[in-house]
Scaffold this active site. Structure first.
Site, PDB file in Angstrom:
ATOM      1  N   ASN A  45       1.162  -1.242  -0.143  1.00 44.25           N
ATOM      2  CA  ASN A  45       0.311  -0.120   0.001  1.00 44.25           C
ATOM      3  C   ASN A  45       0.879   1.181   0.181  1.00 44.25           C
ATOM      4  O   ASN A  45       1.557   1.120   0.947  1.00 44.25           O
ATOM      5  CB  ASN A  45      -0.658  -0.526   1.544  1.00 44.25           C
ATOM      6  CG  ASN A  45      -1.755   0.791   0.863  1.00 44.25           C
ATOM      7  OD1 ASN A  45      -2.188   1.976   0.468  1.00 44.25           O
ATOM      8  ND2 ASN A  45      -2.355   1.038   2.173  1.00 44.25           N
ATOM      9  N   LYS A  47      -0.358   4.418  -0.290  1.00 41.90           N
ATOM     10  CA  LYS A  47      -0.055   5.315   0.739  1.00 41.90           C
ATOM     11  C   LYS A  47      -0.022   6.267  -0.528  1.00 41.90           C
ATOM     12  O   LYS A  47      -0.750   7.093  -1.473  1.00 41.90           O
ATOM     13  CB  LYS A  47      -0.214   5.506   1.669  1.00 41.90           C
ATOM     14  CG  LYS A  47      -0.107   4.589   2.584  1.00 41.90           C
ATOM     15  CD  LYS A  47      -0.250   4.195   3.505  1.00 41.90           C
ATOM     16  CE  LYS A  47      -0.013   2.913   4.786  1.00 41.90           C
ATOM     17  NZ  LYS A  47       0.281   3.243   6.147  1.00 41.90           N
ATOM     18  N   HIS A 142      -9.438   0.924   5.508  1.00 44.03           N
ATOM     19  CA  HIS A 142      -8.798   0.982   6.173  1.00 44.03           C
ATOM     20  C   HIS A 142      -8.363   1.998   7.223  1.00 44.03           C
ATOM     21  O   HIS A 142      -9.096   2.505   7.881  1.00 44.03           O
ATOM     22  CB  HIS A 142      -7.389   1.274   5.573  1.00 44.03           C
ATOM     23  CG  HIS A 142      -6.005   1.311   5.525  1.00 44.03           C
ATOM     24  ND1 HIS A 142      -5.459   2.162   6.160  1.00 44.03           N
ATOM     25  CD2 HIS A 142      -4.853   0.411   4.908  1.00 44.03           C
ATOM     26  CE1 HIS A 142      -4.106   1.977   6.471  1.00 44.03           C
ATOM     27  NE2 HIS A 142      -3.840   0.763   5.829  1.00 44.03           N
ATOM     28  N   GLU A 144      -6.323   4.097   8.087  1.00 45.44           N
ATOM     29  CA  GLU A 144      -6.572   5.718   7.974  1.00 45.44           C
ATOM     30  C   GLU A 144      -7.889   5.983   7.676  1.00 45.44           C
ATOM     31  O   GLU A 144      -7.978   7.604   7.363  1.00 45.44           O
ATOM     32  CB  GLU A 144      -5.657   5.876   7.038  1.00 45.44           C
ATOM     33  CG  GLU A 144      -4.092   5.629   8.055  1.00 45.44           C
ATOM     34  CD  GLU A 144      -3.023   5.029   6.993  1.00 45.44           C
ATOM     35  OE1 GLU A 144      -1.726   4.770   7.807  1.00 45.44           O
ATOM     36  OE2 GLU A 144      -2.444   5.085   5.614  1.00 45.44           O
ATOM     37  N   GLU A 214      -4.628  -5.377  10.521  1.00 45.02           N
ATOM     38  CA  GLU A 214      -4.061  -4.666  10.737  1.00 45.02           C
ATOM     39  C   GLU A 214      -4.407  -3.972  11.898  1.00 45.02           C
ATOM     40  O   GLU A 214      -5.330  -2.641  12.335  1.00 45.02           O
ATOM     41  CB  GLU A 214      -4.131  -3.016   9.934  1.00 45.02           C
ATOM     42  CG  GLU A 214      -5.888  -3.298   9.050  1.00 45.02           C
ATOM     43  CD  GLU A 214      -5.227  -1.457   8.488  1.00 45.02           C
ATOM     44  OE1 GLU A 214      -4.242  -1.203   7.900  1.00 45.02           O
ATOM     45  OE2 GLU A 214      -6.397  -1.202   8.549  1.00 45.02           O
ATOM     46  N   GLY A 220       2.263   1.849  11.196  1.00 43.40           N
ATOM     47  CA  GLY A 220       3.694   3.287  11.267  1.00 43.40           C
ATOM     48  C   GLY A 220       4.331   3.603  12.354  1.00 43.40           C
ATOM     49  O   GLY A 220       5.435   4.560  12.229  1.00 43.40           O
ATOM     50  N   SER A 260       3.888  -2.287  10.410  1.00 47.58           N
ATOM     51  CA  SER A 260       5.125  -2.003  10.368  1.00 47.58           C
ATOM     52  C   SER A 260       5.717  -3.797  10.499  1.00 47.58           C
ATOM     53  O   SER A 260       6.590  -3.820  10.915  1.00 47.58           O
ATOM     54  CB  SER A 260       5.430  -1.936  11.925  1.00 47.58           C
ATOM     55  OG  SER A 260       4.662  -0.804  12.689  1.00 47.58           O
TER      56      SER A 260
END
Length: 303
Positions: A45, A47, A142, A144, A214, A220, A260
């Site tokens: 991904n 992003k 996702h 985010e 996730e 991250g 990560s």
């Protein structure tokens, strides 16, 4: 749309809430190659990266595949020997990235879309648009999108349905925040997201659904969910899928880990029997590093 507690999973949770959300006793047992072959799937991904089309094409061409990463054509031998690899570039780069990676056997997907077919939705793209430029997969839910853009479970469910109806495959992302993790609610969060986001999906459609666990606190941040801990959540997800659909769906559904993932931890993650692949963020922006991830060291089964 209003969700009601009518799904088999919801009934299961209400009837046996404490048992459902306690640490898994793994009564079903972890899956294995003897139970059902699941083709590994690695996804990158990108992003909001990189900044230019030139950089995107360079990154796409830098991913080197090995003998065990190849396009899947439906043969049982391929399921056992090949890893499916998908990259998710930003919208403007999808078409040219697809052209750059297609010959190598990589597939492309979209990071998001809007579930309406057309209309006055400034800044949105439709399912037909992303499919027309070659997308086979679409990320749905996702973390985010959930947190930064307030993507609700209702909208995520509509997206999952639209992706399937459009002949593409959703990668449904689920997972808990740091606060929820600290409160010991990871199973509750995953179960509820599954129940809401897969509402109305049939067991026949589930063959095209990939789940990505996730943990939000590990995305991250450099924090990594331990491989065994991640596998335990994947086992719990399969238990939920068995209640929602049946055991066959639970065993056949591919479940990725995301959070990560790096070259130095991918081998341990992929050695777990219920981890079928990884959804990779920052590490997918380095061609050499992502190549190492998709060409992870496989564990050879022993008698």
């Amino acid at each position: 749309m209003k969700f009601t507690l009518t799904t088999p999973l919801a009934a299961f949770l209400l009837a046996n809430e404490a048992a459902a959300f306690a640490p898994s006793s793994n009564s079903r047992g972890s899956s294995s190659a003897l139970d059902m072959a699941r083709q590994p799937i690695m996804a990158g991904n990108w992003k909001l990266n990189p900044g230019t089309e030139e950089e995107a094409l360079a990154l796409a061409k830098a991913v080197a595949l090995g003998e065990e990463t190849c396009a899947f054509n439906g043969d049982e031998a391929d399921i056992e020997s090949c890893t499916e690899v998908v990259v998710f570039p930003p919208f403007p780069f999808i078409s040219k990235v697809k052209d750059a990676v297609e010959e190598a056997g990589l597939k492309v997907g979209a990071q998001n879309f809007y579930y309406q077919d057309s209309g006055a939705y400034t800044g949105s793209v439709s399912a037909s648009m992303i499919k027309s430029v070659g997308c086979e997969y679409v990320l749905c839910g996702h973390s985010e999108r959930r947190t930064l853009f307030a993507d609700s479970d209702t909208n995520i469910n509509l997206k999952v349905k639209k992706v399937l109806d459009s002949g593409m495959k959703p990668i449904l992302c689920i997972g808990e925040t740091k606060e929820e993790f600290d409160l010991g609610l990871k199973n509750e969060v995953c179960a509820m997201q599954l129940a809401k986001d897969l509402y109305g999906i049939t067991k026949e459609q589930m063959k095209d659904v990939v789940i990505a666990y996730e943990p939000v606190w590990a995305i991250g941040t450099g924090l990594v969910c331990g491989a065994q801990d991640a596998n335990d959540v994947h086992v719990f997800v399969r238990e939920c899928l068995a209640k929602m659909f049946d055991d066959d769906v639970a065993e056949a559904t591919r479940i990725q880990y995301g959070g990560s993932v790096k070259p130095d931890n991918v081998d341990e993650l992929m050695s777990m029997p219920d981890i079928d692949g990884c959804l990779v963020g920052g590490a997918s922006l380095d061609g050499e590093g992502f190549s190492r991830i998709v060409n992870y060291e496989r564990v050879t089964a022993t008698a």
